[in-house]
Enzyme design. Structure first.
Site, mmCIF file in Angstrom:
data_model
loop_
_atom_site.group_PDB
_atom_site.id
_atom_site.type_symbol
_atom_site.label_atom_id
_atom_site.label_comp_id
_atom_site.label_asym_id
_atom_site.label_seq_id
_atom_site.Cartn_x
_atom_site.Cartn_y
_atom_site.Cartn_z
ATOM 1 N N CYS A 88 24.863 9.644 -24.423
ATOM 2 C CA CYS A 88 23.351 8.526 -24.632
ATOM 3 C C CYS A 88 23.022 8.992 -23.125
ATOM 4 O O CYS A 88 21.914 8.232 -23.219
ATOM 5 C CB CYS A 88 23.912 7.495 -24.732
ATOM 6 S SG CYS A 88 24.685 6.284 -23.767
ATOM 7 N N GLU A 124 35.038 2.385 -19.788
ATOM 8 C CA GLU A 124 34.623 2.898 -21.367
ATOM 9 C C GLU A 124 35.471 3.759 -21.728
ATOM 10 O O GLU A 124 35.390 5.021 -21.330
ATOM 11 C CB GLU A 124 33.589 2.708 -21.306
ATOM 12 C CG GLU A 124 32.552 3.717 -21.148
ATOM 13 C CD GLU A 124 32.740 4.792 -22.274
ATOM 14 O OE1 GLU A 124 32.711 4.329 -23.402
ATOM 15 O OE2 GLU A 124 32.252 5.834 -21.552
#
Length: 569
Positions: free
Chosen positions: A50, A114
């Site tokens: 993304c 992450e």
């Protein structure tokens, strides 16, 4: 090794460009096929998430490779090459390896640390293997990147430096309230059933929402995700699957919506969102969506430079409501020349503020007071010396519908953020929010791990480069031994098997001992930076047949390809 990566990410390009250049799964497959069909590249892999689009390739020419990969990204992303080029970055050989390992560890993520990027790297490798575009180099790179990422998360506290993009997005929706407290009892709608949507659904379930509804174009995938949610031991959330046609109705009862699909157009329009909150926002006025669009366009347009009435150089239309054009809000961001003009206008050209500011004593004060008095008599007002009161602006109603758009390109119409009772967080706002996010001290430790792993990967690749030559050298030596033994048998036909075997073993030991030190040493030297030339030197010194070396390489690649068919580890 001639590894090249060309790409763009949230660090190099605005979200609007990333959104337009995004690639569907079908487009990624076509891009891979076109990459290996191009002259400079023999391998290709795409990492598309993304917030990044990267094309990895093994190329034989750097400049031609950069040009070809850039062109392919532009063509398949549907963005003109001239427009895309300023946002592209290029990494080559060791720098490309360093970039990939940094990405795998979460150091280059929008939310530092992450871990979901590891799943995306694994998917990218699987796609390249399915399309047969990943060879030895990219298989080694991606497999090693997965190991490096896992090592970083297991050996350091990088997880404390960041979280998943989903968790970060929910924190932005909660506006400082603990996510568990904010989410408790809410009804959630998850649109999509891919990896990001699955993570979103699981995260929402763990935070304590009362219900998770999954909508997806493929009912089986939605049902499978619902089963995972309801059969898990860590939550007792209620979950159900619905078709995409039910999304408008589910919007009327949902409190939180997370959307992450692969759609190329909007999944939720502003009209759909407005209908979803209608009747839940008290007496809020009906919003004219056309007016919202016009207002968005005015906000994004550059300020007009036309002077206002009475010779004032300030564009009155850009002045914040509640502030006089004489005050400090009017001159915020003004360039030096215009600021000078505004100062002269405000004082009626009767005083030079720089000279007055340098003056001291009663004479200077009297000069300023006189100038202000002259300005007041000339224009009927004087420049403000303090920040005026802001005109009260009607407050928006509290949100009743929270939207988290994690798709690229976006799933939710950006105009929805103007609707009363709606709070929208998307990739663009997440990028802005994460820009100043603090980084944990463990990041430095992860960077050291990356540097060590890059050096080890380079050494292994250089050593592997010389292995076929060493194997060819030993094959040639074995052929020489066999030839000499055949000649010996011709001279000594009465030689019995026991003595023939002993002589053969002795000759082989002599050859092995002679070759052992140079072959071990040449592998060590080849593994060092700049050691790629040792393979050529070895072939020249021993007059090795290039085809023999190439056949060894082909045999190794065939063995590796069989292993690839088993998928990434």
């Amino acid at each position: 090794m001639s590894l090249l990566v060309v790409g763009l990410s949230h660090r190099s390009a605005p979200v609007s460009v990333l959104e337009r250049a995004s690639l569907s799964v079908e487009a990624q497959t076509k891009l891979l096929q076109d990459t290996v069909a191009a002259e400079p590249a023999s391998e290709g892999a795409v990492l598309a998430t993304c917030n990044r689009i990267e094309l990895y390739a093994d190329v034989d020419k750097f400049h031609a490779g950069v040009a070809e990969l850039s062109t392919l990204l532009a063509q398949h992303g549907g963005v003109g090459l001239e427009e895309l080029t300023p946002y592209l970055y290029v990494h080559y050989e060791d720098r490309a390896v360093h970039h990939m390992f940094s990405v795998a560890c979460g150091l280059d993520s929008m939310v530092v640390g992450e871990g979901q990027i590891l799943g995306q790297i694994k998917d990218s490798l699987a796609r390249a293997q399915e399309t047969h575009t990943a060879g030895r180099l990219l298989n080694d790179l991606f497999q090693q990147a997965l190991r490096v990422g896992k090592r970083a998360h297991s050996e350091t506290g990088i997880d404390r430096a960041g979280q998943s993009l989903v968790t970060f997005g929910l924190e932005q929706l909660a506006l400082g309230t603990p996510v568990e407290s904010w989410a408790r009892g809410k009804k959630a709608l998850v649109i999509g059933a891919g990896s990001m949507s699955s993570l979103s659904a699981a995260t929402l379930a763990r935070t304590g929402v009362a219900e998770v509804v999954v909508a997806n174009r493929t009912p089986d995938r939605a049902e499978r995700l619902v089963r995972i949610l309801t059969e898990g031991d860590d939550t007792d959330v209620t979950a159900r699957a619905v078709p995409m046609t039910s999304v408008p109705f589910e919007l009327t009862r949902a409190d939180v919506v997370v959307s992450c699909t692969g759609a190329t157009g909007l999944v939720l329009t502003a009209d759909m969102v407005a209908a979803g909150v209608e009747g839940r926002v008290g007496t809020a006025p009906v919003v004219d969506l056309d007016a919202v669009a016009e207002e968005d366009a005015r906000e994004s347009a550059p300020p007009a430079q036309t002077p206002a009435e009475d010779g004032c150089p300030v564009d009155l239309s850009t002045v914040r409501p509640g502030f006089s054009v004489m005050g400090e809000a009017a001159v915020a961001g003004m360039d030096a020349a215009t600021l000078e003009q505004h100062g002269a206008w405000a004082a009626g050209s009767a005083v030079d503020r720089r000279d007055a500011a340098r003056g001291t004593g009663p004479e200077a004060d009297a000069e300023v007071i006189g100038a202000l008095a002259a300005a007041a008599s000339a224009i009927g007002r004087i420049p403000e010396r303090r920040r005026p009161e802001v005109v009260d602006v009607p407050q928006r109603p509290e949100p009743v519908l929270f939207l988290l758009d994690l798709a690229m390109p976006r799933d939710v119409d950006a105009a929805a953020h103007r609707l009363p009772g709606v709070r929208l967080v998307d990739i663009e706002s997440l990028a802005e929010a994460s820009a100043d996010a603090p980084m944990a001290a463990d990041v430095d430790q992860v960077r050291r791990i990356v540097s060590d792993e890059v050096a080890a990967f380079g050494a292994a690749q250089r050593a592997a480069h010389i292995t076929p030559t060493v194997v060819a050298l030993r094959t040639m030596a074995a052929d020489v031994v066999a030839g000499e033994m055949a000649r010996l048998e011709g001279r000594l036909p009465g030689l019995d098997d026991k003595h023939r075997a002993e002589i053969t073993q002795t000759v082989r030991r002599v050859v092995d001992k002679l070759l052992h030190a140079p072959t071990v040493r040449v592998k060590q030297l080849a593994a060092e930076p700049g050691g790629t030339g040792y393979a050529d030197a070895l072939r020249t010194l021993f007059d090795l047949d290039p085809e023999t070396v190439a056949s060894v390489s082909r045999a190794e690649e065939s063995t590796e390809k069989n292993a690839e068919n088993r998928g990434p580890g």
